[in-house]
Structure formats: structure tokens, C-alpha cells
Design a protein around this motif. Structure first.
Motif, PDB file in Angstrom:
ATOM      1  N   ARG A 233     -33.369   5.942  33.779  1.00 50.02           N
ATOM      2  CA  ARG A 233     -32.319   5.938  32.761  1.00 50.02           C
ATOM      3  C   ARG A 233     -32.805   5.120  31.580  1.00 50.02           C
ATOM      4  N   LYS A 234     -32.203   5.309  30.422  1.00 51.74           N
ATOM      5  CA  LYS A 234     -32.673   4.614  29.230  1.00 51.74           C
ATOM      6  C   LYS A 234     -32.444   3.109  29.371  1.00 51.74           C
ATOM      7  N   ILE A 235     -33.403   2.357  28.878  1.00 50.70           N
ATOM      8  CA  ILE A 235     -33.368   0.902  28.927  1.00 50.70           C
ATOM      9  C   ILE A 235     -32.535   0.389  27.758  1.00 50.70           C
ATOM     10  N   PRO A 236     -31.640  -0.561  27.969  1.00 48.15           N
ATOM     11  CA  PRO A 236     -30.889  -1.122  26.846  1.00 48.15           C
ATOM     12  C   PRO A 236     -31.816  -1.874  25.905  1.00 48.15           C
ATOM     13  N   ILE A 237     -31.687  -1.635  24.605  1.00 48.75           N
ATOM     14  CA  ILE A 237     -32.610  -2.235  23.642  1.00 48.75           C
ATOM     15  C   ILE A 237     -31.898  -2.942  22.502  1.00 48.75           C
ATOM     16  N   THR A 238     -30.581  -3.049  22.546  1.00 52.19           N
ATOM     17  CA  THR A 238     -29.849  -3.783  21.520  1.00 52.19           C
ATOM     18  C   THR A 238     -29.162  -4.987  22.159  1.00 52.19           C
ATOM     19  N   ASP A 239     -28.728  -5.928  21.328  1.00 49.33           N
ATOM     20  CA  ASP A 239     -28.024  -7.103  21.839  1.00 49.33           C
ATOM     21  C   ASP A 239     -26.830  -6.709  22.700  1.00 49.33           C
ATOM     22  N   ALA A 240     -26.047  -5.767  22.196  1.00 51.22           N
ATOM     23  CA  ALA A 240     -24.815  -5.390  22.891  1.00 51.22           C
ATOM     24  C   ALA A 240     -25.112  -4.723  24.227  1.00 51.22           C
ATOM     25  N   THR A 241     -26.053  -3.780  24.237  1.00 50.48           N
ATOM     26  CA  THR A 241     -26.323  -3.067  25.492  1.00 50.48           C
ATOM     27  C   THR A 241     -27.052  -3.956  26.495  1.00 50.48           C
ATOM     28  N   LEU A 242     -27.899  -4.860  26.017  1.00 49.84           N
ATOM     29  CA  LEU A 242     -28.545  -5.816  26.922  1.00 49.84           C
ATOM     30  C   LEU A 242     -27.530  -6.736  27.567  1.00 49.84           C
ATOM     31  N   THR A 243     -26.613  -7.254  26.758  1.00 47.76           N
ATOM     32  CA  THR A 243     -25.583  -8.151  27.297  1.00 47.76           C
ATOM     33  C   THR A 243     -24.708  -7.419  28.299  1.00 47.76           C
ATOM     34  N   GLN A 244     -24.383  -6.170  27.998  1.00 48.15           N
ATOM     35  CA  GLN A 244     -23.573  -5.385  28.923  1.00 48.15           C
ATOM     36  C   GLN A 244     -24.276  -5.208  30.256  1.00 48.15           C
ATOM     37  N   ARG A 245     -25.567  -4.874  30.234  1.00 46.85           N
ATOM     38  CA  ARG A 245     -26.312  -4.699  31.477  1.00 46.85           C
ATOM     39  C   ARG A 245     -26.453  -6.034  32.220  1.00 46.85           C
ATOM     40  N   GLU A 246     -26.715  -7.100  31.502  1.00 48.02           N
ATOM     41  CA  GLU A 246     -26.881  -8.412  32.133  1.00 48.02           C
ATOM     42  C   GLU A 246     -25.610  -8.872  32.840  1.00 48.02           C
ATOM     43  N   ASN A 247     -24.469  -8.448  32.336  1.00 44.59           N
ATOM     44  CA  ASN A 247     -23.193  -8.869  32.923  1.00 44.59           C
ATOM     45  C   ASN A 247     -22.647  -7.873  33.932  1.00 44.59           C
ATOM     46  N   ASN A 248     -23.415  -6.840  34.242  1.00 45.06           N
ATOM     47  CA  ASN A 248     -22.950  -5.791  35.138  1.00 45.06           C
ATOM     48  C   ASN A 248     -23.705  -5.875  36.454  1.00 45.06           C
ATOM     49  N   GLU A 249     -23.042  -6.321  37.500  1.00 40.23           N
ATOM     50  CA  GLU A 249     -23.701  -6.480  38.790  1.00 40.23           C
ATOM     51  C   GLU A 249     -24.096  -5.149  39.416  1.00 40.23           C
ATOM     52  N   ALA A 250     -23.575  -4.071  38.879  1.00 34.49           N
ATOM     53  CA  ALA A 250     -23.911  -2.761  39.447  1.00 34.49           C
ATOM     54  C   ALA A 250     -25.310  -2.297  39.032  1.00 34.49           C
ATOM     55  N   ASP A 251     -25.927  -3.010  38.104  1.00 30.24           N
ATOM     56  CA  ASP A 251     -27.268  -2.633  37.635  1.00 30.24           C
ATOM     57  C   ASP A 251     -28.273  -3.646  38.167  1.00 30.24           C
ATOM     58  N   GLU A 252     -28.695  -3.473  39.414  1.00 33.37           N
ATOM     59  CA  GLU A 252     -29.382  -4.576  40.074  1.00 33.37           C
ATOM     60  C   GLU A 252     -30.628  -4.175  40.850  1.00 33.37           C
ATOM     61  N   TYR A 253     -31.059  -2.911  40.798  1.00 36.04           N
ATOM     62  CA  TYR A 253     -32.041  -2.484  41.785  1.00 36.04           C
ATOM     63  C   TYR A 253     -33.193  -1.692  41.199  1.00 36.04           C
ATOM     64  N   ALA A 254     -34.328  -1.758  41.906  1.00 32.85           N
ATOM     65  CA  ALA A 254     -35.491  -0.919  41.610  1.00 32.85           C
ATOM     66  C   ALA A 254     -36.065  -0.431  42.922  1.00 32.85           C
ATOM     67  N   ASN A 255     -36.525   0.808  42.919  1.00 31.41           N
ATOM     68  CA  ASN A 255     -37.139   1.418  44.090  1.00 31.41           C
ATOM     69  C   ASN A 255     -38.659   1.364  43.936  1.00 31.41           C
ATOM     70  N   VAL A 256     -39.349   0.886  44.971  1.00 36.37           N
ATOM     71  CA  VAL A 256     -40.810   0.823  44.972  1.00 36.37           C
ATOM     72  C   VAL A 256     -41.298   1.516  46.238  1.00 36.37           C
ATOM     73  N   GLU A 257     -42.359   2.314  46.120  1.00 35.27           N
ATOM     74  CA  GLU A 257     -42.822   3.080  47.278  1.00 35.27           C
ATOM     75  C   GLU A 257     -44.332   3.265  47.199  1.00 35.27           C
ATOM     76  N   PHE A 258     -44.935   3.468  48.366  1.00 36.02           N
ATOM     77  CA  PHE A 258     -46.394   3.611  48.404  1.00 36.02           C
ATOM     78  C   PHE A 258     -46.775   4.448  49.612  1.00 36.02           C
ATOM     79  N   TRP A 259     -47.808   5.270  49.427  1.00 37.13           N
ATOM     80  CA  TRP A 259     -48.382   6.056  50.509  1.00 37.13           C
ATOM     81  C   TRP A 259     -49.869   5.754  50.583  1.00 37.13           C
ATOM     82  N   GLU A 260     -50.479   6.024  51.667  1.00 35.95           N
ATOM     83  CA  GLU A 260     -51.916   5.951  51.952  1.00 35.95           C
ATOM     84  C   GLU A 260     -52.311   4.553  52.395  1.00 35.95           C
ATOM     85  N   GLY A 261     -53.625   4.312  52.413  1.00 34.03           N
ATOM     86  CA  GLY A 261     -54.159   3.072  52.942  1.00 34.03           C
ATOM     87  C   GLY A 261     -54.490   2.065  51.865  1.00 34.03           C
TER      88      GLY A 261
END
Length: 614
Positions: A377-405
Motif C-alpha cells: 500500500r502507499k507509504i504516507p509521505i506528508t505530515d498529516a498522513t504520517l501522524t495518522q499512521r503513527e497514531n493508528n495501532e492497526a498499522d503495525e505489521y510486516a511480512n518477511v519470508e524466505f525459501w532455500e538454504g
């Protein structure tokens, strides 16, 4: 020399682009801004390499926003780059390695990704697109790049061929919009030229030096600084950290059994770090050159500059040598800096972002709509959208995955061993959690990064311990962020179940709790911890716990071996709509039961690290 045709092309771009000239408020709908994307290769964030780049500090960090929790969804060059350009996780684009059946240029073509990625979309929207540097692994004569090359670029100089990772005399393929299907031969006549050199000519949309990747090919070595910078960082040191060649064991599986490194090995790693910082000084020059080109042409104020790296890097951390591929923060947490119209200056943010978010963000900067297949999803890049994301506990996760050796050769353990895993980062109000499920032995790691930033204290109840000792959980560390660990594990395992299966709009990757609670009353881990949901999560953990049944040393995706999956209709046992590869005579196939014994393949590795996965 090698970038000159593309830089010259920017003069045309500056006079003909449809980008708006008077934008001041960020990526407003419909506006077409210029975007410059600078992508390094294997640059760390946790070892503070950015502190050795004064021009990046002055021109990007001081004048833009630094996203300090930005993640590579796969800690390996090619899968990470495909995620950047497509906005998809590797379990959806299915490029999981750098070569062979499961990765690299041939796999990209097989998946149809040469016509479904960012430059195609921007070109269709009226953009001129330019590229110089490394795009993907495996773009060589043997893999047909002289018959069919990367599509979508107005003009490009692509690092191609077996000597892609040579710092001097690198081979390039020059292409333009007229010859994607009948491209030029790879040009190998760059005698004496440095791969990452900047020039006083205009730039293009994307610049991707190989720096600070190790040198691979006819000369294998740590990164090679440009001659004028050789020896300029004699006092550069790997930053002190409790996980650098620690006295006590850490991690799980093979990492747990690594020996403490000796003084000679430590010195090799320190020399490697110095070479990395000196090589990055040329990238620092590129950043300055890009900045002044924009400034001198009056386009700085309506251009976004994005700076990142495909994946991170470790040097001696957890007793490993030099490399990547692990779920540790050194490998997955990478730089991301954005400056441009409407972006706050000098701001640092701890919101969680990932490479799958970069293409959605660039489309937004170009005034384009998001695509249904995006996992990001688009990354917040303004003061207002950054503050909104920072204050929103629902935006808290990243998925990391790996295959092979992953390969080992810097320690007494030798060979290539299973390193497949699924991992989750959760960073909310009052908690900062890393949770990983490995294929081999279905081993688990659980870290509280708010108190253990370097991941030395595995809090999972099954964590290993020395003979006669207790692990952290059995020693009394039974809570994390005041949550009882056994109860919390059932919640975060369910979130990982969703994220390892997520897919575009069908199973949104940015809303795992909404999948688990479709009635909308749970938006964060804290919400999910309510005792009302104990029975729900008890049942999910009992019947659909994240696990593996078989492990593969190659990058093979076999959903049937990856345990339960999440679908639109909830959890299933797995194997949904996937054709399994089961040609047992194929030399690329190798598997073992997840509790089986690994086999030493005697892979060749460098003097100071693991086999790189170039």
C-alpha cells in the motif's frame, strides 16, 4: 562513461516530461511528479552505514523523512527486487531465489513479470523511464537477455552477464524502447571504468549500483571502493552490539551451534566493513549529483527522491560471517528515505513499511490509481498522513519470508543448510515483536525488540538452551509487553498464517486482524488479546498452527509443504490451487522431512562470509 547515455536522456526528460512543475502539497490525485529511485545492493541500516554518507545525510535525511522500520520482504537480492517492482510478496510473484528453477531472469520471464511491473505502468501513463545499473540476477547471454531484455524502459544501461558484480570493467547492455525484443549485445568494452561512477550529466528514473555487494566473478572479494576513496575510512568500525560475535549462543538450528569467532575472523569482518563504507562514498556522490542536476534544471521542488536497498546485511552478528538471508533485523531492516514535495524535512518515523509498498507509493506520486493485485500500500509521505499512521495501532505489521538454504563457511560448520522461514514483525503501541517459524525442525524464534533490539533473547517456550540450563521462558520470562506469552503466541501465529497467505485485494496483506475478525471489532494485537477470543485462538492454534511438513534447499514453493493456509473463507490445511512440482529426477529438487537431518553440499564460500546468493 557507462551511465552517460542515460544521464543525457534526462535532458530530454526534463524538457518533455508531463510532470507538474508547481506541485507543493505531495502526491495529490492526478498530479504527475518526477521520481528518482536510488537502490543500493546489500546496504545495511543496523550497522549505521548511512552515517558514513555525509551527502545522503545532508541532502536526503535532513531534507526528507527517514522510515526507520522499513523491511525487505525477502532478504535476498532478486526476490526483494521483484517485490519492489511489482508490489507483490514472493509467495505471490514466486521468484524466491537468484537463479535456477526458482529465481532469476528466466523465472521472471516464466512468471510473466517482464510485462507486469512499474516501468510498464508508468510508460502507459505518459512517463519517460530511464534505468542504469543492476536490475535482476541472471540477465546473461546464457539466459537469452540478448534476444529478449527488460521491457518498459525508454532507455537503460543494464548490468548484464557473468561479471555483473565486478566493480571495474562491468558489462552493460544498452537498450531503448525500440529494441526490447531485439536488444543490443552485452557491451564488455568498459576497460578501466568503475561500475558506480557518477557523472556530470542528467539522471533517469532509477539508479541501481551494485554497491556495497561483495565482488563476484573473475575476482571474488569484499566490496571494491573507487580508487580515490580507497583507504578513506580507516577508522570505520562495525558498531558495537551485543549480537556481534557474542560470547553466548543465539538463534536456533545451525546458528545456535556456531562457534565464537577468533581474532583473525573478526579482523576480516572489520576490513569488510571498511570496504563497504568506502565503496558507498561513490553512491554518496551519485546522490549529490542527482540533487544538483534537479536543482540546476529547476525540477527539485517537483521531484521525489527515494533511497533504499534491496536487502540488509550482517557482519559477525550471531557469530555469522558476512551475508544475508536470515530473519534477523540486520538482514531485513533496510534504509528508506524519501524527500520531495510535501515530505516533512528531518523527520524520522517508526511506522512499519516494506518493499511491497514502494511501487504503490510511486504510482501515487505519479497520480495513478492503485492496482488490485498489490500486496503493498502507499507509504504516507506528508505530515498529516504520517501522524495518522503513527497514531493508528492497526498499522503495525510486516511480512518477511524466505525459501532455500543458507551457506556457512566462516565457522566450523560447513555447507548449505535449510533456512526457509516465515516471519512476522509487529510494532504497535507498547510492543515491538519479531516472530519466526523455521522449516527445519519447525523451530521458533520470538523476540521483544523493545528490550532486546539485537535479538539475543529468544522468548519462545521451545527455544534451545545449553545442557543443564533453562531457556528464557523456563527461567521466568513468561510475558512480553505484559502479555502472557503462551496466550499471545496463538494470536501472532494466526496473524502470520494470514500474512504468509495474503494476496492483493482477495486477502489484503495490510489487514490480517480484519481477516481473523471480519465483524470489524479487532484492529491490533492488543484488541485480539481480549479474553473473549481465547477459545477462537485456541482452536486456530490447535488446528491451523503455522508449520512446515517438508523443507527444500532450493527456492521451491510447495504450498502442500507449507502447512495451513488462509483463504477468503478462512483457514485450510493447505495446497490450494497449486500445481506441485514432484519430478524426483530433477537435479534441482532436494527435500527432507522438516525434522530430518540436513546434508552438507560442500558449497564454496568466501574467506569472510557465507555464500552470497548473487
Amino acid at each position: 562513461m557507462i551511465f552517460q547515455p542515460i544521464f543525457t536522456g534526462l535532458l530530454i526528460l526534463l524538457s518533455t516530461t508531463t510532470a507538474a512543475k508547481n506541485a507543493t502539497s505531495g502526491a495529490a490525485a492526478g498530479k504527475k511528479h518526477n521520481v528518482v529511485f536510488i537502490l543500493t545492493d546489500d546496504q545495511d541500516q543496523r550497522m549505521k552505514s548511512l552515517e558514513h554518507m555525509p551527502k545522503v545525510q545532508k541532502l536526503l535525511i535532513d531534507e526528507g523523512t527517514w522510515y526507520q522500520r522499513h523491511y525487505a520482504p525477502t532478504a535476498l537480492c532478486c526476490p526483494a527486487r521483484v517485490s519492489i517492482w511489482t508490489g507483490l510478496h514472493a509467495h505471490n510473484h514466486q521468484v524466491t531465489s537468484v537463479s535456477g528453477k526458482w529465481g532469476g531472469w528466466l523465472k521472471i520471464l516464466q512468471q510473466g513479470l517482464n510485462s507486469k511491473y512499474l516501468p510498464i505502468w508508468l510508460g502507459n501513463h505518459g512517463y519517460k523511464t530511464y534505468y542504469a545499473g543492476k536490475l535482476y540476477n541472471g540477465m546473461s547471454e546464457e539466459n537469452g537477455v540478448e534476444q529478449t531484455t527488460a521491457r518498459g524502459w525508454t532507455e537503460a544501461n543494464l548490468l548484464c552477464g557473468a561479471q555483473t558484480y565486478q566493480y571495474y570493467d562491468p558489462p552493460f547492455q544498452h537498450i531503448n524502447a525500440t529494441n526490447w525484443n531485439n536488444p543490443n549485445k552485452i557491451n564488455k568494452s568498459f576497460k578501466g571504468h568503475y561500475s558506480t561512477t557518477k557523472h556530470d550529466h542528467p539522471f533517469f528514473v532509477a539508479i541501481a549500483p551494485i554497491t556495497p555487494h561483495v565482488q563476484v566473478g573473475k575476482n571474488n572479494s569484499p566490496p571494491v571502493p573507487e580508487k580515490k576513496y580507497l583507504g578513506k575510512r580507516p577508522h570505520a568500525k562495525i558498531p558495537p552490539a551485543d549480537n556481534f560475535n557474542p560470547m553466548k549462543r543465539s538463534g536456533i538450528n545451525k546458528v545456535w551451534h556456531l562457534d565464537h569467532l577468533n581474532t583473525h575472523q573478526e579482523q576480516l569482518l572489520k576490513d569488510h566493513y571498511q570496504a563497504r563504507t568506502e565503496a558507498l562514498l561513490t553512491v554518496d556522490d551519485i546522490v549529490e549529483n542527482v540533487y544538483h542536476i534537479l536543482q540546476n534544471n529547476g525540477r527539485l521542488d517537483d521531484t521525489y527522491i527515494i533511497y533504499s536497498s534491496d536487502n540488509g546485511f550482517h557482519l559477525g552478528h550471531h557469530r555469522l560471517g558476512a551475508g544475508k538471508k536470515f530473519a534477523f533485523e540486520e538482514d531485513t531492516n533496510v534504509p528508506l528515505i524519501i524527500r520531495g514535495p510535501g515530505v516533512p524535512r528531518g523527520r524520522k518515523t517508526s511506522i512499519v513499511t516494506a518493499h511491497v509498498d514502494i511501487s504503490p507509493t510511486i504510482l501515487d506520486m505519479a497520480g495513478m490509481q492503485q492496482r488490485d493485485e498489490f500486496d503493498g500500500r502507499k507509504i504516507p509521505i506528508t505530515d498529516a498522513t504520517l501522524t495518522q499512521r503513527e497514531n493508528n495501532e492497526a498499522d503495525e505489521y510486516a511480512n518477511v519470508e524466505f525459501w532455500e538454504g543458507a551457506s556457512y563457511g566462516f565457522n566450523k560448520i560447513k555447507g548449505k543448510f535449510v533456512n526457509t522461514y516465515k516471519s512476522l514483525r509487529l510494532a504497535g503501541n507498547g510492543y515491538d515483536i519479531s516472530y519466526t517459524v523455521h522449516c527445519h525442525r519447525n523451530a521458533h524464534e520470538l523476540y521483544d525488540l523493545s528490550s532486546d533490539r539485537v535479538q539475543m533473547n529468544n522468548l519462545h517456550p521451545s527455544a534451545p538452551a545449553l545442557t543443564g540450563d533453562k531457556n528464557a521462558f523456563d527461567s521466568g520470562a513468561t510475558t512480553l509487553a505484559n502479555f502472557p506469552i503462551p496466550k499471545m503466541l496463538k494470536r501472532i501465529d494466526a496473524a502470520l498464517l494470514v500474512l504468509k497467505s495474503c494476496k492483493g485485494n482477495a486477502i489484503p496483506c495490510n489487514k490480517p486482524w480484519a481477516q481473523l475478525h471480519p465483524d470489524g471489532n479487532v484492529n491490533s494485537l492488543r484488541d485480539a488479546m481480549d479474553q473473549r477470543f481465547d477459545q477462537k485462538y485456541d482452536e486456530l492454534y490447535k488446528n491451523y498452527k503455522v508449520k512446515f511438513t517438508s523443507c527444500f534447499k532450493n527456492g521451491r514453493i510447495d504450498i502442500g509443504a507449507e502447512g495451513p493456509q488462509w483463504t477468503r473463507n478462512g483457514p485450510t490445511a493447505g495446497g490450494q490451487g497449486v500445481s506441485l512440482f514432484n519430478n524426483s529426477t530433477d537435479p534441482d529438487e532436494w527435500s527432507t522431512l522438516s525434522n530430518g537431518t540436513e546434508v552438507d553440499e560442500n558449497w564454496e564460500v568466501g574467506d569472510d562470509g557465507e555464500e552470497e546468493g548473487w
